[in-house]
Design an enzyme around this catalytic site. Structure first.
Site, PDB file in Angstrom:
ATOM      1  N   LYS A   1       0.794  -1.062   0.719  1.00  0.00           N
ATOM      2  CA  LYS A   1      -0.181  -0.196   0.241  1.00  0.00           C
ATOM      3  C   LYS A   1       0.864   1.480   0.032  1.00  0.00           C
ATOM      4  O   LYS A   1       0.526   2.149  -0.538  1.00  0.00           O
ATOM      5  CB  LYS A   1      -1.485  -0.016   1.272  1.00  0.00           C
ATOM      6  CG  LYS A   1      -1.908  -1.444   0.870  1.00  0.00           C
ATOM      7  CD  LYS A   1      -3.288  -0.798   2.462  1.00  0.00           C
ATOM      8  CE  LYS A   1      -4.124  -2.111   2.319  1.00  0.00           C
ATOM      9  NZ  LYS A   1      -5.195  -1.645   2.848  1.00  0.00           N
TER      10      LYS A   1
ATOM     11  N   GLY B   1      -4.758  -0.053  17.781  1.00  0.00           N
ATOM     12  CA  GLY B   1      -3.719   0.107  17.174  1.00  0.00           C
ATOM     13  C   GLY B   1      -3.473   1.084  16.669  1.00  0.00           C
ATOM     14  O   GLY B   1      -4.377   2.031  16.099  1.00  0.00           O
TER      15      GLY B   1
HETATM   16  P1  NAP Z   1      -0.738  -3.064  10.360  1.00  0.00           P
HETATM   17  O1  NAP Z   1      -0.584  -2.004  10.036  1.00  0.00           O
HETATM   18  O2  NAP Z   1       0.636  -4.033  10.445  1.00  0.00           O
HETATM   19  O3  NAP Z   1      -0.786  -2.717  11.721  1.00  0.00           O
HETATM   20  C1  NAP Z   1      -1.368  -3.915  12.620  1.00  0.00           C
HETATM   21  C2  NAP Z   1      -1.304  -3.019  14.271  1.00  0.00           C
HETATM   22  O4  NAP Z   1      -1.736  -3.827  15.338  1.00  0.00           O
HETATM   23  C3  NAP Z   1       0.407  -2.195  14.502  1.00  0.00           C
HETATM   24  O5  NAP Z   1      -0.821  -0.900  14.938  1.00  0.00           O
HETATM   25  C4  NAP Z   1       0.386  -3.181  15.422  1.00  0.00           C
HETATM   26  O6  NAP Z   1       1.215  -2.640  16.923  1.00  0.00           O
HETATM   27  C5  NAP Z   1      -0.499  -3.631  16.179  1.00  0.00           C
HETATM   28  N1  NAP Z   1      -0.831  -4.805  17.265  1.00  0.00           N
HETATM   29  C6  NAP Z   1      -0.296  -6.573  16.219  1.00  0.00           C
HETATM   30  N2  NAP Z   1      -0.120  -7.333  17.378  1.00  0.00           N
HETATM   31  C7  NAP Z   1      -0.576  -6.355  18.542  1.00  0.00           C
HETATM   32  C8  NAP Z   1      -0.746  -7.224  19.809  1.00  0.00           C
HETATM   33  N3  NAP Z   1      -0.198  -8.322  19.930  1.00  0.00           N
HETATM   34  N4  NAP Z   1      -1.333  -6.050  20.557  1.00  0.00           N
HETATM   35  C9  NAP Z   1      -1.558  -5.194  20.454  1.00  0.00           C
HETATM   36  N5  NAP Z   1      -1.417  -4.371  19.414  1.00  0.00           N
HETATM   37  C10 NAP Z   1      -0.688  -4.762  18.325  1.00  0.00           C
HETATM   38  O7  NAP Z   1      -1.289  -3.844   9.970  1.00  0.00           O
HETATM   39  P2  NAP Z   1      -3.673  -3.679   8.284  1.00  0.00           P
HETATM   40  O8  NAP Z   1      -3.290  -3.330   7.968  1.00  0.00           O
HETATM   41  O9  NAP Z   1      -3.196  -1.878   9.955  1.00  0.00           O
HETATM   42  O10 NAP Z   1      -4.137  -4.346   9.908  1.00  0.00           O
HETATM   43  C11 NAP Z   1      -4.682  -4.320  11.018  1.00  0.00           C
HETATM   44  C12 NAP Z   1      -5.788  -5.469  11.297  1.00  0.00           C
HETATM   45  O11 NAP Z   1      -6.796  -4.755  10.615  1.00  0.00           O
HETATM   46  C13 NAP Z   1      -5.953  -6.873  10.274  1.00  0.00           C
HETATM   47  O12 NAP Z   1      -6.402  -7.895  11.109  1.00  0.00           O
HETATM   48  C14 NAP Z   1      -6.040  -7.216   8.831  1.00  0.00           C
HETATM   49  O13 NAP Z   1      -6.687  -8.446   8.720  1.00  0.00           O
HETATM   50  C15 NAP Z   1      -7.288  -5.597   9.282  1.00  0.00           C
HETATM   51  N6  NAP Z   1      -7.868  -5.370   8.392  1.00  0.00           N
HETATM   52  C16 NAP Z   1      -9.637  -5.192   7.791  1.00  0.00           C
HETATM   53  C17 NAP Z   1      -9.533  -4.560   6.596  1.00  0.00           C
HETATM   54  C18 NAP Z   1     -11.307  -5.163   6.456  1.00  0.00           C
HETATM   55  O14 NAP Z   1     -11.699  -4.852   5.423  1.00  0.00           O
HETATM   56  N7  NAP Z   1     -11.700  -5.699   7.176  1.00  0.00           N
HETATM   57  C19 NAP Z   1      -9.002  -3.837   5.947  1.00  0.00           C
HETATM   58  C20 NAP Z   1      -7.433  -3.896   6.371  1.00  0.00           C
HETATM   59  C21 NAP Z   1      -7.445  -4.314   7.470  1.00  0.00           C
HETATM   60  P3  NAP Z   1       2.757  -2.653  16.335  1.00  0.00           P
HETATM   61  O15 NAP Z   1       3.307  -1.319  15.736  1.00  0.00           O
HETATM   62  O16 NAP Z   1       3.046  -2.282  17.962  1.00  0.00           O
HETATM   63  O17 NAP Z   1       3.195  -3.926  16.569  1.00  0.00           O
END
Ligand code: NAP
Length: 299
Positions: A79, A144
């Site tokens: 992205k 997050g």
């Molecule tokens: P990302 O950019 O990798 O961000 C993940 C976030 O979660 C970061 O802030 C990370 O913190 C935090 N995190 C990970 N493990 C953690 C833990 N054990 N405890 C606390 N915080 C934690 O991922 P993303 O793209 O934002 O996606 C996040 C979620 O949203 C995923 O489950 C994804 O599948 C979902 N999502 C859904 C859609 C939809 O259309 N439904 C679209 C996009 C994303 P750190 O930076 O400290 O590691």
């Protein structure tokens, strides 16, 4: 004689090609969602998955340009990487520094590629249309600080939320997220006392971490299920599995809950609107998404 549906789904030389780039992407249900929509709309489009390894996102944009693909959805990990290769960014993509949607459009000197981000708008549409929740004047808590959290934070602030509280593990990313929300943004420390207070005052809690996806996961940031209330909306962006420990805990307290499938479908609907100029058939897309998930034995 083949039926009308069969004719519409068979590509010809005139068929517009769209797709999704990501790594991994073969598991994606986006092709099922988009192709069902194109078929229902009767447009001559086809949508496929392109597995593009990490580090090749910018090259994939060049390939899109060379091949004349009509639209691309962009998912992890590309992205941010695609942005520099685009000719123009719409406002949301420019503010977030990422694009999940690339559109080929006619510019003055030929085709140009335009980046947009439909995640936040998709989240808002799902929240309003599926959950019946209007964030205007409401207090929101985001768990997050990653890409999804940033999209949701910006969209809630733009929708007039009275506050957008953000909790994360890394203070610099929390600060950057809070900045996106402008005057309504505030950082929340991830200690239990601060978290409990933040959950207590929130009208909407959004899980934008992957915590809840894997077997054995609990609630993100050691939240306690007892903190939720019946007059709250709790949205988990995870849609696989369909329910998470967070959703179960909030539901047990009577809160209105939703998973991330609505966001996925509504952001795809926005892409279809941008690319084809047509109103996307949400019911058809939703049915296709559920069927694709159940074919994987996990829906
Ligand atoms: P990302 O950019 O990798 O961000 C993940 C976030 O979660 C970061 O802030 C990370 O913190 C935090 N995190 C990970 N493990 C953690 C833990 N054990 N405890 C606390 N915080 C934690 O991922 P993303 O793209 O934002 O996606 C996040 C979620 O949203 C995923 O489950 C994804 O599948 C979902 N999502 C859904 C859609 C939809 O259309 N439904 C679209 C996009 C994303 P750190 O930076 O400290 O590691």
């Amino acid at each position: 004689m083949p039926g009308r549906q069969a004719l519409l789904t068979r590509p010809t030389g005139a068929t517009e090609v769209a797709g999704i780039i990501g790594d991994p992407v073969r598991h994606s249900i986006s092709p099922a969602i988009h192709n069902a929509a194109y078929q229902a709309l009767g447009v001559d489009w086809v949508y496929v998955a392109f597995p593009v390894p990490a580090g090749q996102g910018a090259n994939a944009v060049d390939a899109m340009r060379a091949l004349g693909l009509a639209g691309l959805s962009v998912t992890m990990p590309h992205k941010a990487a695609v942005v520099d290769r685009l000719d123009h960014l719409e406002n949301t993509a420019a503010r977030l520094g990422v694009a999940n949607t690339i559109t080929r459009r006619q510019g003055e000197g030929g085709w140009e590629l335009v980046g947009d981000s439909t995640d936040g708008a998709g989240f808002l549409s799902a929240l309003r249309q599926d959950d019946g929740f209007d964030p205007s004047g409401r207090r929101c808590l985001i768990l997050g600080t990653g890409g999804a959290a940033r999209s949701v934070t910006l969209s809630l602030a733009e929708a007039g939320a009275s506050s957008v509280d953000v909790v994360g593990r890394r203070p610099e990313l929390v600060a950057s997220c809070v900045e996106l929300a402008g005057a309504s943004g505030a950082a929340v420390d991830p200690d239990r006392g601060s978290l409990e207070k933040a959950v207590h005052v929130a009208d909407l809690v959004v899980n934008a971490t992957p915590v809840g996806m894997s077997p054995g996961d609990g609630l993100p940031f050691d939240l306690l299920g007892d903190w939720f209330r019946a007059d709250q909306v709790v949205a988990d962006l995870i849609y696989l599995p369909a329910s998470t420990p967070l959703i179960s805990a909030a539901r047990e307290k009577g809160a209105l809950t939703s998973n991330g499938l609505g966001m996925l479908i509504h952001q795809a609907a926005r892409q279809i609107g941008i690319w084809t100029g047509r109103v996307a058939p949400l019911d058809v897309m939703s049915a296709a998404a559920l069927a694709a998930l159940s074919r994987r034995g996990t829906g």
